[in-house]
Structures are given as structure tokens and as C-alpha cells.
Write an enzyme that holds these catalytic residues in place. Sequence first.
Site, PDB file in Angstrom:
ATOM      1  N   ASP A 342       5.349  -0.201  -8.650  1.00 57.28           N
ATOM      2  CA  ASP A 342       5.631   0.354  -7.336  1.00 57.28           C
ATOM      3  C   ASP A 342       6.417   1.656  -7.465  1.00 57.28           C
ATOM      4  O   ASP A 342       7.369   1.749  -8.261  1.00 57.28           O
ATOM      5  CB  ASP A 342       6.434  -0.673  -6.527  1.00 57.28           C
ATOM      6  CG  ASP A 342       6.867  -0.164  -5.182  1.00 57.28           C
ATOM      7  OD1 ASP A 342       5.992   0.087  -4.339  1.00 57.28           O
ATOM      8  OD2 ASP A 342       8.085  -0.004  -4.971  1.00 57.28           O
ATOM      9  N   GLU A 378       1.599   3.231  -9.229  1.00 57.81           N
ATOM     10  CA  GLU A 378       1.513   3.821  -7.904  1.00 57.81           C
ATOM     11  C   GLU A 378       2.144   5.203  -8.061  1.00 57.81           C
ATOM     12  O   GLU A 378       3.373   5.311  -8.153  1.00 57.81           O
ATOM     13  CB  GLU A 378       2.270   2.990  -6.867  1.00 57.81           C
ATOM     14  CG  GLU A 378       2.163   3.570  -5.472  1.00 57.81           C
ATOM     15  CD  GLU A 378       3.057   2.864  -4.461  1.00 57.81           C
ATOM     16  OE1 GLU A 378       2.651   2.764  -3.291  1.00 57.81           O
ATOM     17  OE2 GLU A 378       4.166   2.434  -4.822  1.00 57.81           O
TER      18      GLU A 378
END
Length: 708
Positions: A342, A378
Site C-alpha cells: 500500500d 501501489e
Amino acid sequence: MQVWPGQAYPLGATYDGAGTNFAVFSEAAERVELCLLHDDGSETAVELRESDAFVRHAYLPGVMPGQRYGFRAHGPYAPERGQRCNSAKLLLDPYARAVSGAVDWCEAVYGYHFDDPDARNDLDSAPHMMTSVVVNPYFDWGDDRPPRTDYHRTVIYEAHVKGLTMLHPELPEDVRGSYAALAHPAIVNHLKDLGVTAIELMPVHQFVNDHRLVDLGLANYWGYNTIGFFAPHNAYASWGDRGQQVLEFKSAVRALHEAGIEVILDVVYNHTAEGNHLGPTLSFRGLDNASYYRLADDPRFYMDTTGTGNSLLMRSPHVLQLIMDSLRYWVTEMRVDGFRFDLAATLARQFHEVDRLSSFFDLVQQDPVVSQVKLIAEPWDVGEGGYQVGNFPPLWTEWNGKFRDTCRDLWRGEPATLADFGSRLTGSSDLYQDDGRRPLASVNFVTCHDGFTLHDLVSYNEKHNEANGEDNRDGESHNRSWNCGTEGETEDPAVLALRERQMRNLIATLLLSQGVPMISHGDEFARTQRGNNNAYCQDSELSWVHWPGPDGTAAERARRMLAFTRAMVWLRRDHPVFRRRRFFHGRPEQGTFNELSDIAWFTPEGEEMRDADWQAAYAKSLAVFLNGGAISEPGPRGERVVDDSFLLLFNAHHGPLDFVIPPDHGRLWQVVVDTALPDGVTDDGRKLAAGDRLTLTDRSLAVLQRPL
């Protein structure tokens, strides 16, 4: 109680069959106490007198799995110098393998008083804290083997443990929403039947429900609020949180592996649940604030490139060790097969700018364990210069946000998108080829947990996040969505037919593009969140997957969508021309005994595309020839790989178009996919010869196959 010196490594609580070794890092603390917690609310404190390189440690004979514990750090509380030790706060072990309970939000878990943020708070937090747990590391893995699916054969399914399983009618109620539910045959068989090869689980590291959300009657449903990087989230365990969650998670991994499905974890190593300077003191802040967090010029405050209040200090050796130890633990002990990071751009912020050669990437590159599993970034954060799609090192794959945006734009009718679409369809060579990566560096997706579901993408022009309690201000406002003429739910058959066709278009584009496709859970049967594009706080039926029922028009539409998605996954799996490991050359390939180029682009009139055709703002349609006889990469034993050839016809125009079958690229073609049909696939035997015309309905695509 006997207290032996113990060892400084490994960090955390390590049970060896006779007792437990405890080790915790703190350079800031003057002394550290280990607190053994008892069920009557009392605690036994043991000072960790041994210290090696600021790691305090002791071995306690007779301390068994299931024992709850925490730490108290005695030291300076001077926020103006970045120091926040406070022995009144019971602290979680940063290396805890399991966590029991939940935070009971009150002033005691904060280091300051609510009415005076500059005043130290000496209320004891222990009665209100979650606690660390000693776990038994032993588990019978049987003949478990990691599937090790090659990227070119990988189809990823992003899922939420609770959301995927909470409403499944075949699951016993007592296991719904749990790791055990993931291992249930109803879930495993669905994944196998769909054809996915990897399940990417949204955060399962122990996380915290934010104080603000709890006060609003909401929850941190998505889980991007980690406090324990080694502990599986205890609320997803169906039969206990004194270490049982570890066994249950391992059992789920074993069951998924047995079905040939890899387990990838969505991990949040960029920040913790302690938030900004007004956040609670739960673990890292109280142990050594300045060693764990990136502090601002005024050390009372935190630098924040994550939008959550803090960022971990990626140039700290202790932070880097924590992350690498955690990654290795999940691979070696929990046997997961990869990670999706993330806000991964934050991990590259060694100083201020994003640096692809930062220490974190150096450590991953050389690590013999972590470097061998799937690593997905990401590739953005909310800091300056944080959008880094295409800029990660060669070992990494990336969520390709440009693929998502371009596909949405094409099918909603945005002008001048063909050139970008051509690049996305063929693996985004403009992003990945220059640093030695290949099409498989691109993880393609149209939807994910963050944003509209596939159904809502074609049903709403605007977000509808009123349920989140922020007056619809939260969430992305520019969704590249189109409601097909009516906002929200409708019974208009023409609108419903167009929406179904648009969903089929997007799914087919995703699964027939080069790269690694990712499907968001429930999109295979068109689940909805009623227009909410930021359901991070909705732990309710709004976010949970509603599985298709047995009867009704809606159930029939869901079953059609599921059948079409399955057909596209299996078409991809059966044909290597859709999952090439190298970029197209755009010319005949030597050694393949095929005089045609490996790829060719045509206008609807059957003429090869010219530069002007790519740039025409009005153009929303094209044809693509994929030559199955000109695949340049060999098979695993060096054999030549050959496949059928395909012709993909895309009509994103608002009216029907005639497509001319190009000459000289095959004499006879069969239509195998037509998204204008209710089921999207066809075996009606339609044959087309070179020069024939095929009329495509507005906003539809067709796939033509030419046998080898």
C-alpha cells in the site's frame, strides 16, 4: 518467577517448548518492563535488565503460548524533542505474533489530556488496551507446497476476508467473515471455477478501528490502519484470539494452496495506527518515537505522506529491520506467496523525494526469501512527487493506474484515447520496457476496493458517500464513470442492457490485455455499493459481497455476468497469445516460420492504422490482430510456443459500426465473443472470411478466432 538473561534475537516473544524469550528495541527508554497480564486484571512486571545494542531481553521459563503481555517504557516525555515515553501506557510488542482484544477508546490510551494537549497524561492504559500474545509456532503443514504460479499464468482476485464470506449462503454462520471461511469448499471452489490463481487479501495484519470512526458508529473496514505487522487480525478468527488466529490463518493458506491458489497480502508498511501528534500511544510511539517515525522540523509533529497522520522513518535501520523481519516471517512461517504494498512510494522516501534506489529496495533485492515472492507496488502516495507508475525497480510489478483510467475513458466515450489504449492493451511498454521489465510488470485492473465497483462504474456519474458521515466530501470526485443515461438503480430495460454490455466490455478488455489481470471481489457477478466509492468505514451489507440468489431477474443478470467473466478468464488461460512474456515487436518474428507481424492494428475499414488514425479525437474504434504463430518467447523446456490467432474488434462509438475483416491475415475467422449478446459469448458457428463485414453494436467488442 525465574528470569534468565535470554537473547537479543529474534525480537518479539519466542516460545521454544520450555519457556519464552522476550526481546524489544528501544533506544529512547531508560528502562523497559515486560508486563505479564492475568485474566483477573492484574499484571506481573519484569524489568528487562539485559541490553544489547538497545535491545532489552529476558528469558522466562514456563511462560507458555496464550500468555498475554505488553511493555512499559520508562524514559523522557518531551514532545518538543520528539520523545514520548510514558510508563503509564501499556505498549504492544511491535513483533507480537498475535494480539488479543481491542482498544477501548478513552483518554487513558493517549499520552496527553484532551483538554490540555501539552500536559502529560499518566492514566494507566492497561485496562483499555489490546495485548500481545505468546504463540505456539508449531503447525502441521502436511505436504503443503507453494503453487509458485508464473506471472504470465496469474489471475489475481482482490478480496476482503469478511466482505467476501459474510453473506455466503453455504457457509455456516459461525465461520462467516473469518479465515476459516476462506478455507471452506464453497469459497475455494468458487475461486477455482472462476479460474483465478491468486487471492490478494486486503489487510490482515492486526489493525485498529479509529477512535473517530467508532464514535460515529462506523469501523475501519478496509483495515489500512496497522498496529501489528506480525499478527493476523484477531477479529477475523472464528474460534479465539489467544493464538488461535495464527492457526486459523495457516489452515486457510494450506487449503488455498491445496487448490493451487496463491495467497498475496495487501500490506501497510508506510504508517501505523498511532496517527499524528494527537493520536494514541499504543506501541511504537511509546517505545521510541524518533526511531520509528519521520518527524517534522518541529519534532512535536509528524511528516505525513500517507494522509493518515504519520509515516514510518524509512532510513531508520530499526524500521527497515522490522519490515524485512515481518516480510520474511509471513513467507517462511505463514507461507504466503507475495505482497501488495500500500502507498509504496512512501517506502521509497528515504529522505524527502521518492528514490527508487532507497535502502528498502536494496534490502528487498538482496534478500534470499523476500526477493523470491510476488512483489506488487501501489506506486503512489499523497506526498509531493508521489505518483510513480512505471518507476519502480525491475524486481517489482505495479498496480497500473494508467490502465484503469484509459480503459474507463475509452468505454465511456472520452475522445482521443486510442493511442494510450493501444499501449495499455499491449502491456504498457512506455512504462516498463526502458528499465528491462516486461508486460508482466503491469498489474492491470479496472476496479479495486478503492472506488466504484464494476456495477457502480456504469451506473453512477457521481459518488454517493453520504453513509460515511462526511457530507459526501470524502472519496474521489473524478471517477471516469458513466451511468448510461440514468443515475443509480433503474428498471429501464435499455439502460440495464447497456450497463451489462459495458461491464462485459470492461471485463473482456481487462482479461484480454497483456499483463497480469486483477478482478475485484464480487465484480464477477456485478455487486453494488449503491454508489459509495469510499466504503472504507462500512463494515455492513453495503460493502459485503451479496452472492447471487436462486431466483429473480437480478439473480439471472448476476449469473450471466459470472458466466461471462469465467469464460474470459479461461479464454486467457487457454491461449498464450493473451499472456505474452515479452513485448510485441510489431514485425514478423524470425524463426517462427510466419511471414506476418506478431501484432497489427486496423481501422474499422480494415486498413492498417496510420499516425493520424491514432491521434484522431473522434476515433473510438479499432481492430487488433494477435498472431499466435509469431510468439517469440519459448516454453519452459525451450520449445516453440504456438497458438491460434485472434482479431479483437473494439467499438466504443455511440452507434453501430461495420468492421471489415482485414485481408492477408487469415482466410476464415469464427466469432467467439460478442459483448452485444446477453451472455457475451457465442458458439453459433458464425464464420467470416477476409473482406467480409461484421456489424458491431454501439459500445461493444467482438473476438474472432482463427485456428492455428
